[in-house]
Design a protein around this motif. Structure first.
Motif, PDB file in Angstrom:
ATOM      1  N   THR A 136       0.814  -1.220   0.000  1.00 42.67           N
ATOM      2  CA  THR A 136       0.000   0.000   0.000  1.00 42.67           C
ATOM      3  C   THR A 136       0.847   1.270   0.000  1.00 42.67           C
ATOM      4  O   THR A 136       0.363   2.336  -0.373  1.00 42.67           O
ATOM      5  CB  THR A 136      -0.935   0.023   1.231  1.00 42.67           C
ATOM      6  N   ILE A 137       2.080   1.160   0.434  1.00 41.58           N
ATOM      7  CA  ILE A 137       2.960   2.347   0.419  1.00 41.58           C
ATOM      8  C   ILE A 137       4.067   2.202  -0.623  1.00 41.58           C
ATOM      9  O   ILE A 137       5.044   2.965  -0.625  1.00 41.58           O
ATOM     10  CB  ILE A 137       3.580   2.594   1.813  1.00 41.58           C
ATOM     11  N   GLY A 138       3.912   1.209  -1.501  1.00 44.94           N
ATOM     12  CA  GLY A 138       4.854   1.065  -2.599  1.00 44.94           C
ATOM     13  C   GLY A 138       6.219   0.552  -2.212  1.00 44.94           C
ATOM     14  O   GLY A 138       7.214   0.850  -2.877  1.00 44.94           O
ATOM     15  N   VAL A 139       6.273  -0.226  -1.153  1.00 48.25           N
ATOM     16  CA  VAL A 139       7.554  -0.775  -0.700  1.00 48.25           C
ATOM     17  C   VAL A 139       7.579  -2.278  -0.960  1.00 48.25           C
ATOM     18  O   VAL A 139       6.627  -2.996  -0.663  1.00 48.25           O
ATOM     19  CB  VAL A 139       7.776  -0.510   0.803  1.00 48.25           C
ATOM     20  N   GLU A 140       8.684  -2.743  -1.532  1.00 47.25           N
ATOM     21  CA  GLU A 140       8.850  -4.170  -1.774  1.00 47.25           C
ATOM     22  C   GLU A 140      10.104  -4.660  -1.057  1.00 47.25           C
ATOM     23  O   GLU A 140      11.181  -4.079  -1.211  1.00 47.25           O
ATOM     24  CB  GLU A 140       8.981  -4.448  -3.274  1.00 47.25           C
ATOM     25  N   ALA A 141       9.951  -5.722  -0.245  1.00 44.16           N
ATOM     26  CA  ALA A 141      11.099  -6.275   0.464  1.00 44.16           C
ATOM     27  C   ALA A 141      11.996  -7.015  -0.512  1.00 44.16           C
ATOM     28  O   ALA A 141      11.529  -7.837  -1.299  1.00 44.16           O
ATOM     29  CB  ALA A 141      10.622  -7.214   1.567  1.00 44.16           C
ATOM     30  N   ASP A 142      13.281  -6.718  -0.483  1.00 43.85           N
ATOM     31  CA  ASP A 142      14.268  -7.348  -1.364  1.00 43.85           C
ATOM     32  C   ASP A 142      15.150  -8.249  -0.505  1.00 43.85           C
ATOM     33  O   ASP A 142      16.095  -7.783   0.135  1.00 43.85           O
ATOM     34  CB  ASP A 142      15.103  -6.277  -2.068  1.00 43.85           C
ATOM     35  N   ILE A 143      14.839  -9.537  -0.460  1.00 38.82           N
ATOM     36  CA  ILE A 143      15.484 -10.456   0.462  1.00 38.82           C
ATOM     37  C   ILE A 143      15.926 -11.705  -0.288  1.00 38.82           C
ATOM     38  O   ILE A 143      15.188 -12.247  -1.112  1.00 38.82           O
ATOM     39  CB  ILE A 143      14.522 -10.850   1.605  1.00 38.82           C
ATOM     40  N   GLU A 144      17.117 -12.163   0.004  1.00 41.07           N
ATOM     41  CA  GLU A 144      17.624 -13.409  -0.550  1.00 41.07           C
ATOM     42  C   GLU A 144      17.594 -14.478   0.547  1.00 41.07           C
ATOM     43  O   GLU A 144      17.966 -14.212   1.688  1.00 41.07           O
ATOM     44  CB  GLU A 144      19.059 -13.241  -1.046  1.00 41.07           C
ATOM     45  N   SER A 145      17.129 -15.671   0.207  1.00 35.81           N
ATOM     46  CA  SER A 145      17.150 -16.776   1.163  1.00 35.81           C
ATOM     47  C   SER A 145      17.772 -17.995   0.501  1.00 35.81           C
ATOM     48  O   SER A 145      17.666 -18.177  -0.711  1.00 35.81           O
ATOM     49  CB  SER A 145      15.733 -17.108   1.648  1.00 35.81           C
ATOM     50  N   VAL A 146      18.433 -18.810   1.295  1.00 36.20           N
ATOM     51  CA  VAL A 146      19.090 -20.009   0.799  1.00 36.20           C
ATOM     52  C   VAL A 146      18.528 -21.205   1.562  1.00 36.20           C
ATOM     53  O   VAL A 146      18.680 -21.296   2.774  1.00 36.20           O
ATOM     54  CB  VAL A 146      20.620 -19.934   1.000  1.00 36.20           C
ATOM     55  N   GLY A 147      17.859 -22.087   0.862  1.00 35.59           N
ATOM     56  CA  GLY A 147      17.268 -23.248   1.515  1.00 35.59           C
ATOM     57  C   GLY A 147      15.787 -23.035   1.762  1.00 35.59           C
ATOM     58  O   GLY A 147      15.350 -21.948   2.120  1.00 35.59           O
ATOM     59  N   GLN A 148      14.988 -24.111   1.586  1.00 39.34           N
ATOM     60  CA  GLN A 148      13.538 -23.966   1.649  1.00 39.34           C
ATOM     61  C   GLN A 148      13.012 -23.709   3.051  1.00 39.34           C
ATOM     62  O   GLN A 148      11.896 -23.219   3.199  1.00 39.34           O
ATOM     63  CB  GLN A 148      12.873 -25.208   1.050  1.00 39.34           C
ATOM     64  N   PHE A 149      13.776 -24.026   4.095  1.00 39.00           N
ATOM     65  CA  PHE A 149      13.295 -23.779   5.460  1.00 39.00           C
ATOM     66  C   PHE A 149      13.789 -22.447   6.014  1.00 39.00           C
ATOM     67  O   PHE A 149      13.565 -22.150   7.182  1.00 39.00           O
ATOM     68  CB  PHE A 149      13.722 -24.926   6.384  1.00 39.00           C
ATOM     69  N   LYS A 150      14.457 -21.650   5.214  1.00 33.91           N
ATOM     70  CA  LYS A 150      14.903 -20.327   5.656  1.00 33.91           C
ATOM     71  C   LYS A 150      13.745 -19.346   5.479  1.00 33.91           C
ATOM     72  O   LYS A 150      13.696 -18.565   4.538  1.00 33.91           O
ATOM     73  CB  LYS A 150      16.129 -19.880   4.848  1.00 33.91           C
ATOM     74  N   SER A 151      12.805 -19.397   6.420  1.00 36.33           N
ATOM     75  CA  SER A 151      11.527 -18.707   6.210  1.00 36.33           C
ATOM     76  C   SER A 151      11.308 -17.517   7.140  1.00 36.33           C
ATOM     77  O   SER A 151      10.205 -16.987   7.204  1.00 36.33           O
ATOM     78  CB  SER A 151      10.381 -19.708   6.402  1.00 36.33           C
ATOM     79  N   ALA A 152      12.336 -17.083   7.854  1.00 37.98           N
ATOM     80  CA  ALA A 152      12.147 -16.014   8.833  1.00 37.98           C
ATOM     81  C   ALA A 152      11.626 -14.726   8.198  1.00 37.98           C
ATOM     82  O   ALA A 152      10.885 -13.968   8.831  1.00 37.98           O
ATOM     83  CB  ALA A 152      13.460 -15.737   9.570  1.00 37.98           C
ATOM     84  N   MET A 153      11.996 -14.467   6.948  1.00 40.63           N
ATOM     85  CA  MET A 153      11.599 -13.209   6.305  1.00 40.63           C
ATOM     86  C   MET A 153      10.369 -13.351   5.423  1.00 40.63           C
ATOM     87  O   MET A 153       9.963 -12.396   4.766  1.00 40.63           O
ATOM     88  CB  MET A 153      12.771 -12.662   5.479  1.00 40.63           C
ATOM     89  N   GLU A 154       9.754 -14.520   5.418  1.00 44.25           N
ATOM     90  CA  GLU A 154       8.558 -14.717   4.592  1.00 44.25           C
ATOM     91  C   GLU A 154       7.430 -13.738   4.892  1.00 44.25           C
ATOM     92  O   GLU A 154       6.698 -13.360   3.972  1.00 44.25           O
ATOM     93  CB  GLU A 154       8.047 -16.151   4.734  1.00 44.25           C
ATOM     94  N   PRO A 155       7.225 -13.302   6.137  1.00 46.49           N
ATOM     95  CA  PRO A 155       6.143 -12.336   6.379  1.00 46.49           C
ATOM     96  C   PRO A 155       6.270 -11.052   5.570  1.00 46.49           C
ATOM     97  O   PRO A 155       5.272 -10.349   5.361  1.00 46.49           O
ATOM     98  CB  PRO A 155       6.271 -12.049   7.881  1.00 46.49           C
ATOM     99  N   TYR A 156       7.461 -10.739   5.074  1.00 51.82           N
ATOM    100  CA  TYR A 156       7.659  -9.512   4.295  1.00 51.82           C
ATOM    101  C   TYR A 156       7.586  -9.750   2.791  1.00 51.82           C
ATOM    102  O   TYR A 156       7.520  -8.795   2.016  1.00 51.82           O
ATOM    103  CB  TYR A 156       9.022  -8.892   4.644  1.00 51.82           C
ATOM    104  N   THR A 157       7.593 -11.029   2.386  1.00 51.15           N
ATOM    105  CA  THR A 157       7.603 -11.329   0.949  1.00 51.15           C
ATOM    106  C   THR A 157       6.405 -12.152   0.498  1.00 51.15           C
ATOM    107  O   THR A 157       6.185 -12.321  -0.698  1.00 51.15           O
ATOM    108  CB  THR A 157       8.884 -12.098   0.581  1.00 51.15           C
TER     109      THR A 157
END
Length: 249
Positions: A136-157
């Motif tokens: 809604t404010i035009g912000v997109e999270a730019d995050i790199e993750s390695v491995g399928q269980f690396k999900s800590a940043m999923e709430p932003y993506t």
């Protein structure tokens, strides 16, 4: 005739009143002085009373207490340590939850008010997702993750769990739940299946909780305390007595 008068034996009774939020340390930003329970300080006080030869009975009055599973296990360990030191431990509940039941299960007596209840629907976990808010404010999270269980940043993506993230969280919650079942059932001398049967009902009256052996007796707080005072003088160990009167009642 020579009369020998033996002094009366006073058995100190420590009373803990536990309710409110639980913190690991005092906040430097608290402006109003109400910290709730500082958990390490409480555990240290229980340890001191367990080592005090003059203390014979510890009574824990537990109200609305925000315990996590780890804190419940720590309180249970403190109760067990006090019992090994030959202390009588009595726990009193206004209302039981899964974590408070686990915390006090090892006590010599677990009492609940006759109008009380046990609400123990199990454990749950919640995760908030922020991607749509960022959109809604035009912000997109730019995050790199390695491995399928690396999900800590999923709430932003993402707007919901990925399958690996859901599997990971469900495994964690299920492990905690099984640990709670095993610990509580062993301390209450009932089978995990019987405990889970009671939990699956969601809400138990005080009578039903006693029938399920989750508690030992139904009694009002004043009656329980008067009964314990018959063998010893009571003193408030926690929280420390305030200088101002308590108008809470």
């Amino acid at each position: 005739l020579i009369w020998v008068v033996w002094p009366s034996v006073v058995t100190p009774l420590r009373v803990y009143k536990l309710a409110g939020n639980v913190s690991e340390k005092a906040s430097p930003w608290n402006l109003f002085g109400n910290e709730g329970i500082i958990w390490p300080e409480l555990l240290a006080q229980l340890q001191a009373d367990a080592a005090d030869d003059t203390v014979k009975t510890i009574v824990l009055k537990i109200g609305e207490l925000g315990l996590g599973p780890a804190q419940a296990e720590e309180l249970s360990a403190a109760i067990s340590a006090a019992k090994r030191a030959k202390k009588r431990v009595v726990a009193y509940l206004d209302r039981g939850t899964l974590t408070t039941l686990m915390a006090v299960a090892a006590a010599d007596v677990v009492a609940i008010t006759p109008e009380g209840s046990v609400i123990a629907p199990g454990l749950r976990a919640e995760v908030s997702f922020y991607k749509e808010i960022l959109d809604t404010i035009g912000v997109e999270a730019d995050i790199e993750s390695v491995g399928q269980f690396k999900s800590a940043m999923e709430p932003y993506t993402r707007t919901s769990f990925s399958d690996p993230a859901r599997e990971n969280l469900e495994t964690l919650v299920d492990g905690l739940y099984r640990s709670l079942l095993a610990h509580t059932s062993a301390a209450r001398s009932i089978t995990p299946a019987k405990l889970e049967e009671a939990i699956d009902k969601g809400l138990l009256t005080a009578e039903a909780a006693k029938s399920a052996r989750l508690v030992d007796t139904l009694v009002y707080w004043g009656e329980l305390l008067d009964g314990e005072k018959k063998v010893g003088e009571a003193s408030l160990a926690w929280p420390k007595p305030a200088e101002t009167p308590d108008f809470g009642s």
